[in-house]
Scaffold this motif. Structure first.
Motif, PDB file in Angstrom:
ATOM      1  N   GLU A  13       0.950  -1.246  -0.125  1.00  0.00           N
ATOM      2  CA  GLU A  13      -0.031   0.062   0.005  1.00  0.00           C
ATOM      3  C   GLU A  13       0.943   1.267  -0.111  1.00  0.00           C
ATOM      4  OE1 GLU A  13      -2.343  -0.590   3.557  1.00  0.00           O
ATOM      5  OE2 GLU A  13      -3.694  -2.263   2.348  1.00  0.00           O
ATOM      6  N   LEU A  14       2.140   1.011   0.254  1.00  0.00           N
ATOM      7  CA  LEU A  14       3.043   2.330   0.299  1.00  0.00           C
ATOM      8  C   LEU A  14       3.446   2.542  -1.054  1.00  0.00           C
ATOM      9  CD1 LEU A  14       5.456   1.171   3.027  1.00  0.00           C
ATOM     10  CD2 LEU A  14       3.299   2.816   3.347  1.00  0.00           C
ATOM     11  N   THR A  15       3.535   3.930  -1.194  1.00  0.00           N
ATOM     12  CA  THR A  15       4.013   4.294  -2.746  1.00  0.00           C
ATOM     13  C   THR A  15       5.797   4.384  -2.459  1.00  0.00           C
ATOM     14  OG1 THR A  15       4.495   6.704  -1.789  1.00  0.00           O
ATOM     15  CG2 THR A  15       2.282   6.265  -2.671  1.00  0.00           C
ATOM     16  N   ASN A  16       6.132   4.420  -3.798  1.00  0.00           N
ATOM     17  CA  ASN A  16       7.639   4.483  -3.855  1.00  0.00           C
ATOM     18  C   ASN A  16       8.640   5.715  -2.980  1.00  0.00           C
ATOM     19  OD1 ASN A  16       7.692   2.326  -5.542  1.00  0.00           O
ATOM     20  ND2 ASN A  16       8.083   3.264  -7.372  1.00  0.00           N
ATOM     21  N   LYS A  17       7.723   6.541  -2.921  1.00  0.00           N
ATOM     22  CA  LYS A  17       8.286   7.836  -2.092  1.00  0.00           C
ATOM     23  C   LYS A  17       8.217   7.384  -0.576  1.00  0.00           C
ATOM     24  CE  LYS A  17       9.006  11.948  -1.045  1.00  0.00           C
ATOM     25  NZ  LYS A  17      10.018  12.254   0.088  1.00  0.00           N
ATOM     26  N   GLN A  18       7.030   6.725  -0.298  1.00  0.00           N
ATOM     27  CA  GLN A  18       6.778   6.281   1.189  1.00  0.00           C
ATOM     28  C   GLN A  18       7.912   5.390   1.729  1.00  0.00           C
ATOM     29  OE1 GLN A  18       2.801   5.481   0.982  1.00  0.00           O
ATOM     30  NE2 GLN A  18       2.177   7.161   2.452  1.00  0.00           N
ATOM     31  N   VAL A  19       8.299   4.342   0.694  1.00  0.00           N
ATOM     32  CA  VAL A  19       9.273   3.374   0.668  1.00  0.00           C
ATOM     33  C   VAL A  19      10.700   4.020   1.063  1.00  0.00           C
ATOM     34  CG1 VAL A  19      10.484   1.499  -0.004  1.00  0.00           C
ATOM     35  CG2 VAL A  19       8.062   1.447  -0.283  1.00  0.00           C
ATOM     36  N   ASP A  20      10.865   5.161   0.127  1.00  0.00           N
ATOM     37  CA  ASP A  20      12.250   5.632   0.137  1.00  0.00           C
ATOM     38  C   ASP A  20      12.320   6.310   1.448  1.00  0.00           C
ATOM     39  OD1 ASP A  20      13.017   4.817  -2.280  1.00  0.00           O
ATOM     40  OD2 ASP A  20      12.366   6.740  -3.239  1.00  0.00           O
ATOM     41  N   ASP A  21      11.296   6.965   2.018  1.00  0.00           N
ATOM     42  CA  ASP A  21      11.422   7.779   3.341  1.00  0.00           C
ATOM     43  C   ASP A  21      11.372   6.860   4.476  1.00  0.00           C
ATOM     44  OD1 ASP A  21      10.765  10.220   1.779  1.00  0.00           O
ATOM     45  OD2 ASP A  21       8.719  10.319   2.245  1.00  0.00           O
ATOM     46  N   LEU A  22      10.866   5.736   4.380  1.00  0.00           N
ATOM     47  CA  LEU A  22      11.113   4.777   5.388  1.00  0.00           C
ATOM     48  C   LEU A  22      12.505   4.192   5.373  1.00  0.00           C
ATOM     49  CD1 LEU A  22       9.530   2.678   7.355  1.00  0.00           C
ATOM     50  CD2 LEU A  22       9.390   1.109   5.297  1.00  0.00           C
TER      51      LEU A  22
END
Length: 109
Positions: A13-22
């Motif tokens: 459910e995460l976007t690529n941007k959210q994964v990068d932030d994680l």
């Protein structure tokens, strides 16, 4: 310091941007703890062989880390406590592969 490979699966459910932030949050934690990120590979969204927490896909990421043992234990707890992370593991290694892994190559092609 010791060398570790940490692989984790983040929610589909995460976007690529959210994964990068994680990942950036994990890297910042390691730097603050006296460790360093040697290599990062994003393997993309991949299908699971079976559902994990009612999800059938996830974002795979591998981090190659140079960090003291006490801090890697804290890092393990930090990953485990994140809801977005479905599964993870950390393995101590003697050295890191110099080449890009097969999963990362497959993602780029």
């Amino acid at each position: 310091m010791a060398l570790y490979e940490s692989t984790f699966i983040a929610s589909q459910e995460l976007t690529n941007k959210q994964v990068d932030d994680l990942v950036q949050g994990f890297v910042d934690f390691l730097k603050h703890a006296g460790g360093k990120l040697v290599k990062k590979e994003y393997w993309g969204v991949r299908n699971f062989a079976y559902a994990i927490k009612k999800q059938k896909k996830g974002h795979y990421t591998m981090l190659c880390i140079d960090c003291p043992i006490k801090e890697i234990n804290k890092f393990d707890v930090k990953i485990r406590n994140r809801e977005e992370v479905l599964k993870h593991y950390i393995v101590k290694v003697d050295s890191f592969a110099k080449e890009v892994s097969m999963l990362a190559k497959e993602k780029n092609e």
